[in-house]
Design a protein around this motif. Structure first.
Motif, mmCIF file in Angstrom:
data_model
loop_
_atom_site.group_PDB
_atom_site.id
_atom_site.type_symbol
_atom_site.label_atom_id
_atom_site.label_comp_id
_atom_site.label_asym_id
_atom_site.label_seq_id
_atom_site.Cartn_x
_atom_site.Cartn_y
_atom_site.Cartn_z
ATOM 1 N N GLU A 161 -4.430 3.149 3.752
ATOM 2 C CA GLU A 161 -4.545 1.957 3.732
ATOM 3 C C GLU A 161 -3.272 1.140 4.659
ATOM 4 O OE1 GLU A 161 -5.931 -1.958 2.904
ATOM 5 O OE2 GLU A 161 -7.016 -0.240 2.986
ATOM 6 N N ALA A 162 -2.351 1.890 4.121
ATOM 7 C CA ALA A 162 -0.988 0.998 4.970
ATOM 8 C C ALA A 162 -1.289 1.329 6.505
ATOM 9 C CB ALA A 162 0.387 1.596 4.380
ATOM 10 N N LEU A 163 -1.525 2.377 6.864
ATOM 11 C CA LEU A 163 -1.731 2.509 8.286
ATOM 12 C C LEU A 163 -2.696 1.366 8.912
ATOM 13 C CD1 LEU A 163 -1.772 6.485 8.815
ATOM 14 C CD2 LEU A 163 -0.094 4.741 9.544
ATOM 15 N N ALA A 186 0.744 -1.308 0.159
ATOM 16 C CA ALA A 186 0.135 0.218 0.045
ATOM 17 C C ALA A 186 0.954 1.387 -0.026
ATOM 18 C CB ALA A 186 -0.901 -0.081 1.313
ATOM 19 N N ILE A 187 2.005 1.264 0.661
ATOM 20 C CA ILE A 187 2.896 2.398 0.818
ATOM 21 C C ILE A 187 3.349 2.533 -0.621
ATOM 22 C CG2 ILE A 187 5.135 3.198 1.426
ATOM 23 C CD1 ILE A 187 4.329 2.030 4.259
ATOM 24 N N ILE A 188 3.948 1.572 -1.070
ATOM 25 C CA ILE A 188 4.418 1.545 -2.667
ATOM 26 C C ILE A 188 3.461 2.242 -3.656
ATOM 27 C CG2 ILE A 188 5.571 0.109 -4.434
ATOM 28 C CD1 ILE A 188 6.644 -1.527 -2.278
ATOM 29 N N SER A 189 2.198 1.872 -3.396
ATOM 30 C CA SER A 189 1.137 2.213 -4.306
ATOM 31 C C SER A 189 0.630 3.617 -4.067
ATOM 32 C CB SER A 189 0.156 1.286 -4.396
ATOM 33 O OG SER A 189 0.529 -0.022 -4.428
ATOM 34 N N GLY A 190 1.099 4.201 -2.963
ATOM 35 C CA GLY A 190 0.587 5.448 -2.482
ATOM 36 C C GLY A 190 -0.766 5.685 -1.781
ATOM 37 N N GLU A 215 -0.480 -4.923 14.446
ATOM 38 C CA GLU A 215 -0.135 -4.631 15.895
ATOM 39 C C GLU A 215 -1.480 -5.117 16.846
ATOM 40 O OE1 GLU A 215 0.539 -0.415 16.434
ATOM 41 O OE2 GLU A 215 2.572 -0.706 16.047
ATOM 42 N N ASN A 216 -2.415 -5.235 16.073
ATOM 43 C CA ASN A 216 -3.748 -5.772 17.018
ATOM 44 C C ASN A 216 -4.002 -7.388 16.788
ATOM 45 O OD1 ASN A 216 -3.918 -3.293 18.054
ATOM 46 N ND2 ASN A 216 -5.291 -2.697 16.404
ATOM 47 N N SER A 217 -2.900 -7.941 16.236
ATOM 48 C CA SER A 217 -3.481 -9.520 15.725
ATOM 49 C C SER A 217 -3.154 -10.246 16.911
ATOM 50 C CB SER A 217 -2.285 -9.894 14.744
ATOM 51 O OG SER A 217 -1.057 -9.851 15.264
ATOM 52 N N GLY A 218 -2.716 -9.785 18.101
ATOM 53 C CA GLY A 218 -2.499 -10.940 19.204
ATOM 54 C C GLY A 218 -1.296 -11.695 19.354
ATOM 55 N N ILE A 219 -0.499 -11.636 18.186
ATOM 56 C CA ILE A 219 0.666 -12.490 17.976
ATOM 57 C C ILE A 219 1.770 -11.951 18.939
ATOM 58 C CG2 ILE A 219 2.237 -13.695 16.567
ATOM 59 C CD1 ILE A 219 0.078 -13.881 14.409
ATOM 60 N N ASP A 220 2.332 -12.608 19.789
ATOM 61 C CA ASP A 220 3.419 -12.060 20.553
ATOM 62 C C ASP A 220 4.770 -11.909 19.939
ATOM 63 O OD1 ASP A 220 4.572 -10.665 22.717
ATOM 64 O OD2 ASP A 220 4.775 -12.352 23.864
ATOM 65 N N TRP A 221 5.034 -11.453 18.850
ATOM 66 C CA TRP A 221 6.525 -11.257 18.060
ATOM 67 C C TRP A 221 6.861 -10.080 17.760
ATOM 68 C CZ3 TRP A 221 6.767 -14.025 12.385
ATOM 69 C CH2 TRP A 221 8.174 -14.095 12.311
ATOM 70 N N ALA A 222 7.694 -9.428 19.075
ATOM 71 C CA ALA A 222 8.061 -8.188 19.150
ATOM 72 C C ALA A 222 8.879 -7.623 17.969
ATOM 73 C CB ALA A 222 9.261 -8.050 20.172
ATOM 74 N N GLN A 223 9.555 -8.575 17.015
ATOM 75 C CA GLN A 223 10.235 -8.022 16.017
ATOM 76 C C GLN A 223 9.278 -7.186 15.001
ATOM 77 O OE1 GLN A 223 10.776 -10.990 17.407
ATOM 78 N NE2 GLN A 223 13.060 -10.788 17.643
ATOM 79 N N PHE A 224 8.189 -8.000 14.688
ATOM 80 C CA PHE A 224 6.894 -7.505 13.897
ATOM 81 C C PHE A 224 6.551 -6.144 14.223
ATOM 82 C CE2 PHE A 224 5.854 -9.076 9.687
ATOM 83 C CZ PHE A 224 6.824 -10.382 9.479
ATOM 84 N N TYR A 225 6.144 -6.030 15.495
ATOM 85 C CA TYR A 225 5.667 -5.101 16.348
ATOM 86 C C TYR A 225 6.487 -3.858 15.870
ATOM 87 C CZ TYR A 225 2.110 -7.680 18.648
ATOM 88 O OH TYR A 225 1.032 -8.488 18.983
ATOM 89 N N HIS A 226 7.988 -4.180 15.996
ATOM 90 C CA HIS A 226 8.972 -2.882 15.766
ATOM 91 C C HIS A 226 8.717 -2.622 14.346
ATOM 92 C CE1 HIS A 226 11.173 -4.513 19.421
ATOM 93 N NE2 HIS A 226 10.289 -3.552 19.933
ATOM 94 N N LEU A 227 8.874 -3.535 13.177
ATOM 95 C CA LEU A 227 8.552 -2.969 12.011
ATOM 96 C C LEU A 227 7.613 -2.157 11.747
ATOM 97 C CD1 LEU A 227 9.838 -6.488 10.312
ATOM 98 C CD2 LEU A 227 11.002 -4.274 10.185
ATOM 99 N N TYR A 233 5.618 -0.434 13.649
ATOM 100 C CA TYR A 233 5.754 0.745 14.394
ATOM 101 C C TYR A 233 6.703 1.780 13.848
ATOM 102 C CZ TYR A 233 5.802 3.704 18.599
ATOM 103 O OH TYR A 233 5.623 4.560 19.530
ATOM 104 N N TRP A 234 7.795 1.303 13.274
ATOM 105 C CA TRP A 234 8.402 1.923 12.370
ATOM 106 C C TRP A 234 7.760 2.390 10.855
ATOM 107 C CZ3 TRP A 234 12.779 4.785 12.965
ATOM 108 C CH2 TRP A 234 13.617 5.098 11.897
ATOM 109 N N GLU A 235 6.909 1.576 10.296
ATOM 110 C CA GLU A 235 6.371 1.657 9.054
ATOM 111 C C GLU A 235 5.470 2.882 9.266
ATOM 112 O OE1 GLU A 235 7.264 1.182 6.038
ATOM 113 O OE2 GLU A 235 8.686 -0.309 6.470
ATOM 114 N N LYS A 236 4.718 2.766 10.534
ATOM 115 C CA LYS A 236 3.636 3.752 10.864
ATOM 116 C C LYS A 236 4.351 4.991 10.947
ATOM 117 C CE LYS A 236 0.591 2.460 13.850
ATOM 118 N NZ LYS A 236 -0.157 2.149 14.889
#
Length: 123
Positions: free
Chosen positions: A75-77, A67-71, A84-96, A98-101
């Motif tokens: 939608e990307a947000l 979505a970011i690449i497409s402008g 982030e709200n998926s409930g999966i406890d994988w900190a690395q993806f949360y960080h990614l 967060y950074w993209e947001k």
């Protein structure tokens, strides 16, 4: 060969190939500019795999990157919030996510939001 394996969807290798191709097209190519982005391939893989795994944090992340690449920054947000709200406890993806947001808010010229994400006050 990777494309053929990624489209098979019947073995673990297919999942790994799809993730590799999505990562290459939506992340690596965007930062290195070492090739051309294949929008048709990315859309096809995301459609197939997101249908099979609708609540997948990985495919939501790649959908956000597409979505970011497409402008389509709003939608990307939405996709990164979903990650982030998926409930999966994988900190690395949360960080990614967060950074993209942070970058999404910067693109939208929402500097106060971007600044709040850049300071990482949630840690």
């Amino acid at each position: 060969r990777l494309i053929k394996e990624a489209e098979a969807m019947d073995v673990l290798r297919s999942f790994v190939c799809a993730n590799g191709l999505l990562n290459y097209n939506t992340v690596l190519l965007q930062y290195t500019k070492s090739g051309s982005y294949d929008a048709e391939l990315v859309d096809g893989l995301l459609t197939k795999w997101s249908t099979r795994y609708p609540d997948s944090m990985m495919f939501d992340f790649f959908s956000g990157r597409r979505a970011i690449i497409s402008g389509e920054v709003e939608e990307a947000l939405h996709m990164f919030d979903k990650c982030e709200n998926s409930g999966i406890d994988w900190a690395q993806f949360y960080h990614l996510c967060y950074w993209e947001k942070m970058w999404c808010h910067a693109i939208l010229l929402n500097w106060s939001e971007a600044s709040s994400f850049a300071t990482c006050s949630w840690l």
